[in-house]
Write a protein that holds these residues in place. Structure first.
Motif, PDB file in Angstrom:
ATOM      1  N   PRO A 143       0.803  -1.224   0.000  1.00  0.00           N
ATOM      2  CA  PRO A 143       0.000   0.000   0.000  1.00  0.00           C
ATOM      3  C   PRO A 143       0.843   1.285   0.000  1.00  0.00           C
ATOM      4  O   PRO A 143       0.351   2.331  -0.417  1.00  0.00           O
ATOM      5  CB  PRO A 143      -0.837  -0.111   1.280  1.00  0.00           C
ATOM      6  N   GLU A 144       2.072   1.212   0.452  1.00  0.00           N
ATOM      7  CA  GLU A 144       2.968   2.376   0.463  1.00  0.00           C
ATOM      8  C   GLU A 144       4.351   1.965  -0.046  1.00  0.00           C
ATOM      9  O   GLU A 144       5.301   1.842   0.713  1.00  0.00           O
ATOM     10  CB  GLU A 144       3.098   2.940   1.876  1.00  0.00           C
ATOM     11  N   PRO A 145       4.469   1.748  -1.352  1.00  0.00           N
ATOM     12  CA  PRO A 145       5.735   1.252  -1.886  1.00  0.00           C
ATOM     13  C   PRO A 145       6.924   2.180  -1.638  1.00  0.00           C
ATOM     14  O   PRO A 145       8.036   1.708  -1.416  1.00  0.00           O
ATOM     15  CB  PRO A 145       5.465   1.066  -3.379  1.00  0.00           C
ATOM     16  N   SER A 146       6.714   3.493  -1.627  1.00  0.00           N
ATOM     17  CA  SER A 146       7.826   4.412  -1.355  1.00  0.00           C
ATOM     18  C   SER A 146       8.295   4.288   0.086  1.00  0.00           C
ATOM     19  O   SER A 146       9.503   4.278   0.366  1.00  0.00           O
ATOM     20  CB  SER A 146       7.429   5.859  -1.662  1.00  0.00           C
ATOM     21  N   HIS A 147       7.356   4.167   1.009  1.00  0.00           N
ATOM     22  CA  HIS A 147       7.732   3.972   2.412  1.00  0.00           C
ATOM     23  C   HIS A 147       8.466   2.643   2.587  1.00  0.00           C
ATOM     24  O   HIS A 147       9.498   2.588   3.267  1.00  0.00           O
ATOM     25  CB  HIS A 147       6.494   4.016   3.315  1.00  0.00           C
ATOM     26  N   ALA A 148       7.947   1.600   1.973  1.00  0.00           N
ATOM     27  CA  ALA A 148       8.592   0.292   2.069  1.00  0.00           C
ATOM     28  C   ALA A 148      10.021   0.371   1.536  1.00  0.00           C
ATOM     29  O   ALA A 148      10.959  -0.167   2.146  1.00  0.00           O
ATOM     30  CB  ALA A 148       7.794  -0.760   1.306  1.00  0.00           C
ATOM     31  N   ALA A 149      10.206   1.050   0.420  1.00  0.00           N
ATOM     32  CA  ALA A 149      11.545   1.176  -0.168  1.00  0.00           C
ATOM     33  C   ALA A 149      12.474   1.963   0.756  1.00  0.00           C
ATOM     34  O   ALA A 149      13.641   1.606   0.916  1.00  0.00           O
ATOM     35  CB  ALA A 149      11.462   1.837  -1.538  1.00  0.00           C
ATOM     36  N   ARG A 150      11.960   3.038   1.362  1.00  0.00           N
ATOM     37  CA  ARG A 150      12.796   3.816   2.301  1.00  0.00           C
ATOM     38  C   ARG A 150      13.230   2.958   3.483  1.00  0.00           C
ATOM     39  O   ARG A 150      14.382   3.014   3.918  1.00  0.00           O
ATOM     40  CB  ARG A 150      12.053   5.055   2.778  1.00  0.00           C
TER      41      ARG A 150
END
Length: 185
Positions: A143-150
């Motif tokens: 649901p939050e791919p940018s957060h997961a990547a960070r």
């Protein structure tokens, strides 16, 4: 190809890569680089007008090698396996015999100016890795791919420091487990 048969520019880059990683960038002077690469100062400055140009070339080449390894590890795998494979490249690196941490984090500590050419190469590499992870997280439907990547980039940074300070096999296993827990099947 033996060192003597390498082009002087390539010899300089290979010498710099070895010395910068083993001893630190600022600890290695131009005189030592030209001596160990068996080139003249004029040859050095013809190919690399400044030492920072050589540092940027070293990091660019390092980035190329890592990108190639990550791309090969991910090739043909579904997103979860590709994500695990990308982080496995990091975990495997920590187990290298002469592992001394992350070349990019090490260089960033020596180049604090965010506008320097060296930091731009570092930022480019980090952005590339973030985008790889973000893309795989998005493909997995996070649901939050940018957060997961960070989060995973921070985990990568910690693993590359921990791999030098802690048991490398434990670091590698922790990375693998984090992917499994963060992205359950």
């Amino acid at each position: 190809m033996t060192s003597a048969s390498m082009h002087p520019k390539d010899r300089l880059l290979a010498t710099a890569s070895r010395l910068f990683y083993a001893e630190g960038i600022h600890a290695v002077g131009v005189e030592r680089l030209v001596s160990e690469a068996s080139v003249t100062r004029a040859t050095f400055y013809r190919h690399y007008p400044t030492k920072d140009d050589l540092v940027a070339a070293y990091l660019t080449e390092t980035s190329h090698l890592i990108r190639t390894a990550v791309d090969a590890a991910r090739a043909g795998k579904p997103p979860r396996e590709a994500l695990a494979a990308a982080l496995s490249v990091v975990g495997d690196a920590t187990c290298g015999e002469d592992f001394r941490g992350c070349q990019f984090l090490n260089a960033a500590a020596e180049y604090p100016d965010p506008d320097s050419r060296v930091r731009q190469v570092i930022d480019d590499h980090r952005q590339w890795f973030f985008e790889v992870l973000r893309g795989e997280a998005a493909a997995l439907g996070h649901p939050e791919p940018s957060h997961a990547a960070r989060v995973l980039v921070l985990l990568r940074d910690g693993a590359l420091h921990g791999g030098e300070l802690d048991d490398a096999e434990t670091v590698r296993a922790t990375l693998r487990r984090a992917v499994e827990e963060f992205f359950p099947a």
